[in-house]
Design an enzyme around this catalytic site. Structure first.
Site, PDB file in Angstrom:
ATOM      1  N   SER A  99       0.801  -1.226   0.000  1.00 10.94           N
ATOM      2  CA  SER A  99       0.000   0.000   0.000  1.00 10.94           C
ATOM      3  C   SER A  99       0.836   1.280   0.000  1.00 10.94           C
ATOM      4  O   SER A  99       0.328   2.343  -0.324  1.00 10.94           O
ATOM      5  CB  SER A  99      -0.963   0.022   1.187  1.00 10.94           C
ATOM      6  OG  SER A  99      -0.269   0.253   2.387  1.00 10.94           O
ATOM      7  N   LYS A 111       0.875   5.045   6.502  1.00 15.26           N
ATOM      8  CA  LYS A 111       0.221   5.858   5.465  1.00 15.26           C
ATOM      9  C   LYS A 111       0.814   7.268   5.474  1.00 15.26           C
ATOM     10  O   LYS A 111       1.471   7.679   6.419  1.00 15.26           O
ATOM     11  CB  LYS A 111      -1.291   5.964   5.704  1.00 15.26           C
ATOM     12  CG  LYS A 111      -2.025   4.637   5.835  1.00 15.26           C
ATOM     13  CD  LYS A 111      -2.032   3.816   4.572  1.00 15.26           C
ATOM     14  CE  LYS A 111      -2.691   2.452   4.809  1.00 15.26           C
ATOM     15  NZ  LYS A 111      -2.526   1.556   3.682  1.00 15.26           N
TER      16      LYS A 111
END
Length: 198
Positions: free
Chosen positions: A67, A103
């Site tokens: 990701s 993230k």
């Protein structure tokens, strides 16, 4: 008796200077050992203090999944600096479902976020330049835009938008300040990609 005395080897008494030299050598060896033990003790205490400081200030994590690709790849090892001082653009680790997710912070409290169908991201009506992306993508998105980041929260996205589960998903949503573990400060593995983050 006289024969026995004649058969006994004569005992030579070494000169006093030789005795002094031998005594000094033994004393030097003893002092050297004592010094080595002291150094070992100091190094052990220093290592324990350093390890304690590192675990209080830094968290070591290994990247799982794709990701955050291409910025961080699966298997890479990163240090997070434990801090709550977070800015847009920082890559952070935060707790979610018993795991640490990695993230990028896109929006801070009060920011207005908009993402169009092509994956262009706008923060407060300004197009965000994202050189770290390999490809723009709206990805899986459950939010309606524009979206305002609530107080005390951060809007985060993965760098691989097509596969990342992040603030676009309602079950994850924005990250609360108390979920944040810290921000990435250094990549330590693999050696070919060691990098200090600014």
């Amino acid at each position: 008796m006289d024969n026995e005395e004649q058969n006994k080897p004569e005992v030579e008494i070494p000169p006093i200077e030789l005795l002094r030299m031998e005594l000094a050598r033994v004393e030097t060896r003893r002092n050297f050992r004592r010094m080595l033990l002291n150094i070992a003790g100091v190094l052990t205490v220093a290592a324990a203090v350093a390890a304690l400081m590192v675990t209080r200030i830094f968290v070591l994590i290994q990247v799982n999944g794709s990701s955050m690709s291409p910025t961080y790849e699966a298997g890479e090892v990163l240090f997070l600096r434990q801090t709550k001082e977070i800015e847009a653009g920082d890559v952070i680790g935060f707790y979610y479902g018993g795991n640490i997710f990695l993230k990028r912070v896109i929006g801070t409290p009060g920011d207005k976020i908009d993402i169009d169908q092509k994956g262009n991201v706008y923060v407060n009506d300004e197009l965000l330049e994202e050189a770290y992306l390999a490809k723009k993508d709206l990805g899986k998105c459950e939010l309606e835009f524009p979206y305002e980041v609530p107080d005390g929260m951060y809007f985060v996205l993965g760098d691989n938008r097509a596969v990342s589960l992040d603030s676009r998903i309602k079950s994850i949503g924005c990250v609360q300040s108390d979920q944040i573990v810290g921000r990435v400060v250094i990549r330590v593995w693999p050696l070919a990609r060691v990098e200090i983050m600014h």
